[in-house]
Design an enzyme around this catalytic site. Structure first.
Site, PDB file in Angstrom:
ATOM      1  N   THR A  21     -56.874  10.059  -8.039  1.00  0.00           N
ATOM      2  CA  THR A  21     -56.137  11.266  -7.651  1.00  0.00           C
ATOM      3  C   THR A  21     -54.670  11.105  -8.046  1.00  0.00           C
ATOM      4  O   THR A  21     -54.332  10.250  -8.863  1.00  0.00           O
ATOM      5  CB  THR A  21     -56.335  11.563  -6.152  1.00  0.00           C
ATOM      6  OG1 THR A  21     -55.813  12.863  -5.860  1.00  0.00           O
ATOM      7  CG2 THR A  21     -55.655  10.542  -5.261  1.00  0.00           C
ATOM      8  N   ASN A  22     -53.782  11.927  -7.507  1.00  0.00           N
ATOM      9  CA  ASN A  22     -52.346  11.814  -7.816  1.00  0.00           C
ATOM     10  C   ASN A  22     -51.531  12.177  -6.573  1.00  0.00           C
ATOM     11  O   ASN A  22     -52.095  12.461  -5.517  1.00  0.00           O
ATOM     12  CB  ASN A  22     -51.998  12.715  -9.012  1.00  0.00           C
ATOM     13  CG  ASN A  22     -52.312  14.161  -8.727  1.00  0.00           C
ATOM     14  OD1 ASN A  22     -51.705  14.780  -7.859  1.00  0.00           O
ATOM     15  ND2 ASN A  22     -53.294  14.716  -9.429  1.00  0.00           N
ATOM     16  N   ARG A  23     -50.219  12.192  -6.720  1.00  0.00           N
ATOM     17  CA  ARG A  23     -49.332  12.316  -5.552  1.00  0.00           C
ATOM     18  C   ARG A  23     -49.060  13.748  -5.107  1.00  0.00           C
ATOM     19  O   ARG A  23     -48.203  13.968  -4.259  1.00  0.00           O
ATOM     20  CB  ARG A  23     -47.983  11.658  -5.865  1.00  0.00           C
ATOM     21  CG  ARG A  23     -48.061  10.167  -6.042  1.00  0.00           C
ATOM     22  CD  ARG A  23     -46.685   9.606  -6.339  1.00  0.00           C
ATOM     23  NE  ARG A  23     -46.740   8.203  -6.647  1.00  0.00           N
ATOM     24  CZ  ARG A  23     -46.813   7.233  -5.727  1.00  0.00           C
ATOM     25  NH1 ARG A  23     -46.805   7.538  -4.447  1.00  0.00           N
ATOM     26  NH2 ARG A  23     -46.868   5.974  -6.104  1.00  0.00           N
ATOM     27  N   ALA A  88     -51.924  19.912  -9.523  1.00  0.00           N
ATOM     28  CA  ALA A  88     -51.854  18.738 -10.394  1.00  0.00           C
ATOM     29  C   ALA A  88     -53.300  18.295 -10.639  1.00  0.00           C
ATOM     30  O   ALA A  88     -53.880  17.552  -9.839  1.00  0.00           O
ATOM     31  CB  ALA A  88     -51.033  17.641  -9.728  1.00  0.00           C
TER      32      ALA A  88
END
Ligand code: PMT
Length: 215
Positions: A21-23, A88
């Site tokens: 995943t991402n932030r 995102a």
């Protein structure tokens, strides 16, 4: 207007307990959805997993993976007057999702990743969307140049670019500082709370939609 907003991260499973995943916290996209709803528009928020409350008066469609976000956008975009892509989305996912928890074996582990669908890039061509299209660009260098490239390639009316290497703005922050990249000009907005920036961005998108309708 009927407006679709994407927000948050996607999660791409590796095995039953792990994912990539991402932030992204979802704050920017949720602020946009909230500002559109407050301005009287009908909003569909397509969101990856976040810790945020769903803004009042917004239709909510939770998704987990890039593929699910792609399917949701494909299904609903035809009903929309405008679409804003603040999510995102993972650009790659594991090629294989293991049924069982991956066990520790050697000292290193190599993952094979494959591309996910480019959702924003499918909207004009594959989905035939003719409404107002707004993308975001999360960049760490050449902000304006990279955003302009996205504007052109994906057929956007506006790309909202943020320099995500700057501390205190962008990913997982309450604040942002954005560059508005239009086909003919560029405008820099000063750093502010995402909740203050969003109504300003909504007014720009309303103006673009009115221009599109009058052409
Ligand atoms: O969620 P927050 O913590 O509030 O953070 C906000 C943010 C930094 C996530 C947001 O402001 C932002 O920049 N969102 C876009 C993040 C991104 O993935 O940018 P990108 O430059 O990689 O992608 C360009 C555009 O294509 C984006 O509109 C993205 O939603 C879209 N995209 C990307 C990949 C993909 N497979 N499909 C897409 O639709």
């Amino acid at each position: 207007m009927r407006v679709l907003v994407t927000a948050g991260p996607t999660r791409e499973a590796l095995d039953p307990v792990r994912y990539l995943t991402n932030r992204s916290s979802g704050k920017m996209g949720y602020a946009m959805a909230d500002a559109f709803a407050r301005a009287g528009h009908a909003v569909l928020l397509v969101s990856g997993p976040t810790q945020l409350d769903i803004p009042e008066g917004v239709d909510f469609l939770p998704i987990e993976t890039a593929e699910e976000m792609f399917d949701a956008v494909k299904r609903y975009i035809g009903k929309m007057d405008a679409a804003v892509f603040a999510a995102a989305v993972a650009d790659y996912r594991p090629a294989v999702v293991s049924d069982q928890k991956i066990k520790k074996t050697g000292e290193t582990l190599t993952l094979e990743l494959v591309r996910t669908p480019d959702i924003l890039g499918s909207v004009r061509g594959d989905f035939g969307f003719t409404g107002t299209l707004v993308g975001f660009a999360a960049e760490t260098q050449n902000l304006q140049q990279n955003a302009r490239e996205k504007l052109r390639k994906k057929g956007c009316d506006l790309v909202i670019a943020n320099d995500v290497s700057k501390p205190g703005i962008g990913f997982d922050s309450d604040r942002n500082e954005v560059l508005l990249v239009f086909p003919e000009h560029v405008e820099a907005l000063p750093e502010d709370e995402k909740h203050h920036l969003a109504p300003r961005l909504v007014r720009e998108i309303e103006r673009l939609a009115a221009e599109r309708a009058s052409n």
